[in-house]
Design an enzyme around this catalytic site. Sequence first.
Site, PDB file in Angstrom:
ATOM      1  N   TYR A   1       0.962  -1.237   0.322  1.00 42.43           N
ATOM      2  CA  TYR A   1      -0.176   0.027  -0.046  1.00 42.43           C
ATOM      3  C   TYR A   1       0.893   1.264  -0.107  1.00 42.43           C
ATOM      4  O   TYR A   1       1.627   1.467   0.798  1.00 42.43           O
ATOM      5  CB  TYR A   1      -0.935  -0.010   1.360  1.00 42.43           C
ATOM      6  CG  TYR A   1      -2.007  -1.028   1.067  1.00 42.43           C
ATOM      7  CD1 TYR A   1      -2.221  -1.778  -0.023  1.00 42.43           C
ATOM      8  CD2 TYR A   1      -2.849  -1.370   2.336  1.00 42.43           C
ATOM      9  CE1 TYR A   1      -3.238  -2.597   0.168  1.00 42.43           C
ATOM     10  CE2 TYR A   1      -3.615  -2.447   2.315  1.00 42.43           C
ATOM     11  CZ  TYR A   1      -3.864  -3.033   1.129  1.00 42.43           C
ATOM     12  OH  TYR A   1      -5.149  -3.752   1.286  1.00 42.43           O
TER      13      TYR A   1
ATOM     14  N   ASP B   1     -26.740   5.838 -10.376  1.00 40.07           N
ATOM     15  CA  ASP B   1     -28.088   5.718 -11.193  1.00 40.07           C
ATOM     16  C   ASP B   1     -27.990   4.195 -11.592  1.00 40.07           C
ATOM     17  O   ASP B   1     -29.175   3.889 -12.280  1.00 40.07           O
ATOM     18  CB  ASP B   1     -28.034   6.979 -11.968  1.00 40.07           C
ATOM     19  CG  ASP B   1     -27.008   6.880 -12.833  1.00 40.07           C
ATOM     20  OD1 ASP B   1     -25.992   6.014 -12.836  1.00 40.07           O
ATOM     21  OD2 ASP B   1     -26.793   7.906 -13.739  1.00 40.07           O
TER      22      ASP B   1
ATOM     23  N   GLY C   1     -16.622   1.283  -8.971  1.00 43.29           N
ATOM     24  CA  GLY C   1     -17.290   2.868  -8.379  1.00 43.29           C
ATOM     25  C   GLY C   1     -18.414   2.137  -7.472  1.00 43.29           C
ATOM     26  O   GLY C   1     -18.690   0.712  -7.278  1.00 43.29           O
TER      27      GLY C   1
ATOM     28  N   ASN D   1      -8.463 -13.870  -0.293  1.00 43.59           N
ATOM     29  CA  ASN D   1      -8.819 -14.222  -1.593  1.00 43.59           C
ATOM     30  C   ASN D   1      -8.535 -15.600  -1.864  1.00 43.59           C
ATOM     31  O   ASN D   1      -8.159 -15.928  -3.089  1.00 43.59           O
ATOM     32  CB  ASN D   1      -8.390 -13.162  -2.537  1.00 43.59           C
ATOM     33  CG  ASN D   1      -8.747 -11.846  -2.238  1.00 43.59           C
ATOM     34  OD1 ASN D   1      -9.926 -11.400  -2.292  1.00 43.59           O
ATOM     35  ND2 ASN D   1      -7.605 -11.070  -1.923  1.00 43.59           N
TER      36      ASN D   1
ATOM     37  N   LEU E   1     -23.686   3.051  -3.763  1.00 41.75           N
ATOM     38  CA  LEU E   1     -24.490   3.967  -3.116  1.00 41.75           C
ATOM     39  C   LEU E   1     -24.475   5.238  -3.644  1.00 41.75           C
ATOM     40  O   LEU E   1     -23.690   5.556  -4.108  1.00 41.75           O
ATOM     41  CB  LEU E   1     -23.924   4.077  -1.531  1.00 41.75           C
ATOM     42  CG  LEU E   1     -23.874   3.020  -0.609  1.00 41.75           C
ATOM     43  CD1 LEU E   1     -23.007   3.451   0.559  1.00 41.75           C
ATOM     44  CD2 LEU E   1     -25.212   2.788  -0.285  1.00 41.75           C
TER      45      LEU E   1
ATOM     46  N   SER F   1     -14.037  -3.912   0.464  1.00 39.31           N
ATOM     47  CA  SER F   1     -14.715  -2.944  -0.701  1.00 39.31           C
ATOM     48  C   SER F   1     -16.416  -3.350  -0.472  1.00 39.31           C
ATOM     49  O   SER F   1     -17.097  -3.653  -1.281  1.00 39.31           O
ATOM     50  CB  SER F   1     -14.502  -3.465  -2.096  1.00 39.31           C
ATOM     51  OG  SER F   1     -13.303  -3.055  -2.431  1.00 39.31           O
TER      52      SER F   1
END
Length: 311
Positions: A52, A236, A230, A153, A233, A221
Amino acid sequence: MKTFTLPGTDITASNIVLGLMRIQDKTDEEVRTLVSTARDAGITFLDHADIYGAGAQHGCERRFAEALKLSSSEREQWVIQTKAGIVKDGPYFDFSYEHLIRSAEGSLEALGTDYLDVFLLHRPDALVEPEEVARAFDELHASGKVRAFGVSNQTPGQIELLKKHVNQPIVANQLQLSVTHAPIVAQGVAANMQGLDQSIGRDYGILDYCRLNDITVQAWSPFQAQFFDGPFLGSDRYPELNAVVDRLAAQYDVQPEAIAVAWITRHPANMQVVLGTTTPARVEAAALGSDLPLTRAEWYELFRAAGHVVP
């Protein structure tokens, strides 16, 4: 904030985790505000990884230590987890003894701590030699540098291969999970339904496997719609889901982030939710989903509104 003893350890863990993968360019004050907001909300579990941050390894770990400058007593108030195994150059994976030892020691130095509470293998390494992993884990554990170990994972078979050689319990598996990205949950709901994509098994029953083997699932995530495309919440792309989220948020007097988190924490697998945001207000809002008591009907309504089939 809901807390529990991480199975296989004596570690008391909050079920919400603050992920620190995006703090590289934050000021000392911004990092301190983010972390103190999490602490005030009851979050005591921090998630790092050696990759990171921009540039050299351990960038975000070092930024955290520079900003916080934790004393020994302050360090004891946190559960600090980090991950190793991804090599940026390539990229590729390296679970060799040499790489794991070097990475763990690099994290200890960068974080300014004598020990790591949890050390995870970061994603699966196709070239893994489990004897090498076992040798690294044994050395790190015997020296007191790492208290507990886990993976991220990974499938049941991959974990079983490690367990054939590793002496310490595998206590956690970090897996991507949100209400819209939920194959580890959704496949089982629609098992044995011909012609339905949701019915295809992609993870060999990893959620049930983790429950059967006392491995805590850490959901990363929790707001991502799918794979880094993306958030759902306010999007659209998910009008029906957001209508349900907004209605439940108003009903429970919380922000939408809390409902998204509560959909995960409501599951009886006793999962942790890893927040990747660097916005203190979102951390505060999401933390309220720690033990928000969604009903079964509300949980399934969110599940259906996200596009999953309930036969």
